[in-house]
Design a protein around this motif. Sequence first.
Motif, PDB file in Angstrom:
ATOM      1  N   UNK A  36       1.020  -1.229  -0.083  1.00  0.00           N
ATOM      2  CA  UNK A  36      -0.120  -0.028  -0.006  1.00  0.00           C
ATOM      3  C   UNK A  36       0.837   1.188   0.023  1.00  0.00           C
ATOM      4  N   UNK A  37       1.715   1.383   1.060  1.00  0.00           N
ATOM      5  CA  UNK A  37       2.891   2.348   0.730  1.00  0.00           C
ATOM      6  C   UNK A  37       3.424   2.632  -0.458  1.00  0.00           C
ATOM      7  N   UNK A  38       4.054   1.529  -1.141  1.00  0.00           N
ATOM      8  CA  UNK A  38       4.481   1.631  -2.342  1.00  0.00           C
ATOM      9  C   UNK A  38       3.828   2.482  -3.370  1.00  0.00           C
ATOM     10  N   UNK A  39       2.515   1.934  -3.466  1.00  0.00           N
ATOM     11  CA  UNK A  39       1.533   2.687  -4.473  1.00  0.00           C
ATOM     12  C   UNK A  39       1.056   3.589  -4.034  1.00  0.00           C
ATOM     13  N   UNK A  40       1.177   4.292  -2.762  1.00  0.00           N
ATOM     14  CA  UNK A  40       0.831   5.573  -2.371  1.00  0.00           C
ATOM     15  C   UNK A  40       1.896   6.362  -2.243  1.00  0.00           C
ATOM     16  N   UNK A  41       3.004   6.236  -2.748  1.00  0.00           N
ATOM     17  CA  UNK A  41       4.475   7.065  -2.399  1.00  0.00           C
ATOM     18  C   UNK A  41       4.770   6.988  -1.140  1.00  0.00           C
ATOM     19  N   UNK A  42       4.385   6.144  -0.109  1.00  0.00           N
ATOM     20  CA  UNK A  42       4.784   6.203   1.245  1.00  0.00           C
ATOM     21  C   UNK A  42       4.420   7.310   2.058  1.00  0.00           C
ATOM     22  N   UNK A  43       3.210   7.889   1.639  1.00  0.00           N
ATOM     23  CA  UNK A  43       3.047   9.376   2.503  1.00  0.00           C
ATOM     24  C   UNK A  43       2.505   9.065   3.940  1.00  0.00           C
ATOM     25  N   UNK A  44       2.078   7.985   4.080  1.00  0.00           N
ATOM     26  CA  UNK A  44       1.812   7.384   5.563  1.00  0.00           C
ATOM     27  C   UNK A  44       2.721   6.553   6.150  1.00  0.00           C
ATOM     28  N   UNK A  45       4.158   6.390   5.720  1.00  0.00           N
ATOM     29  CA  UNK A  45       4.864   5.341   6.087  1.00  0.00           C
ATOM     30  C   UNK A  45       5.326   5.673   7.289  1.00  0.00           C
ATOM     31  N   UNK A  46       5.014   4.616   8.247  1.00  0.00           N
ATOM     32  CA  UNK A  46       5.318   4.901   9.905  1.00  0.00           C
ATOM     33  C   UNK A  46       6.811   4.431  10.275  1.00  0.00           C
ATOM     34  N   UNK A  47       7.744   5.439  10.121  1.00  0.00           N
ATOM     35  CA  UNK A  47       9.218   4.721  10.068  1.00  0.00           C
ATOM     36  C   UNK A  47       9.889   6.121  10.132  1.00  0.00           C
ATOM     37  N   UNK A  48      11.058   5.957  10.767  1.00  0.00           N
ATOM     38  CA  UNK A  48      11.779   7.134  10.482  1.00  0.00           C
ATOM     39  C   UNK A  48      12.356   7.413   9.335  1.00  0.00           C
ATOM     40  N   UNK A 128      15.197  -0.316   6.608  1.00  0.00           N
ATOM     41  CA  UNK A 128      13.829  -0.195   6.742  1.00  0.00           C
ATOM     42  C   UNK A 128      13.229  -1.235   8.028  1.00  0.00           C
ATOM     43  N   UNK A 129      12.558  -0.528   9.027  1.00  0.00           N
ATOM     44  CA  UNK A 129      12.067  -1.407  10.012  1.00  0.00           C
ATOM     45  C   UNK A 129      11.153  -2.201   9.652  1.00  0.00           C
ATOM     46  N   UNK A 130      10.173  -1.804   8.987  1.00  0.00           N
ATOM     47  CA  UNK A 130       9.029  -2.414   8.377  1.00  0.00           C
ATOM     48  C   UNK A 130       9.707  -3.774   7.261  1.00  0.00           C
TER      49      UNK A 130
END
Length: 156
Positions: A36-48, A128-130
């Motif tokens: 999901x984050x890949x296809x939404x350009x990581x706009x809500x990626x919960x990671x530093x 990447x933590x995830x």
Amino acid sequence: MTLPVRSSSRAALGVIPWATLAVSVAGLAVAAYLTYEHFTAGTTLACPDTGVVNCAKVTSSQYSKVFGIPVALLGLLFFVGMTALSVPPMWRTSSPWPGRLRLIGVLTGVVFVCYLIWAELFQINAICLWCTVVHALTLVLFGLVIVRLALVPPAS
């Protein structure tokens, strides 16, 4: 020649299929999030996104795709397959194919995880933590499948 299985081993054998299912479902959830984050350009990626731990740097690097296919999507497909192969009927079937596919799947997964860890540590210089969660779940899944195979060899 097969060795008799002790009763304590039998209990462990019953737990391993359920553990593989739980690990596969957890991996499915994390891989779905990363896809999901890949296809939404990581706009809500919960990671530093600074320093050594930098999910955005990893997930947007040239190593985030293989042959044009997002690594996150490959992870999602891997865990979809492993989840399907880990449901109880797939462990109880008399066909050798689910076991073979599980083994091929986890071996492929571990090789790919090694490649991705190499890319993070030596090419991207970020972690990447995830992704690390996915790597760990893949390694645990590998261990479970190998232990089960060692305790209960496939019928010839």
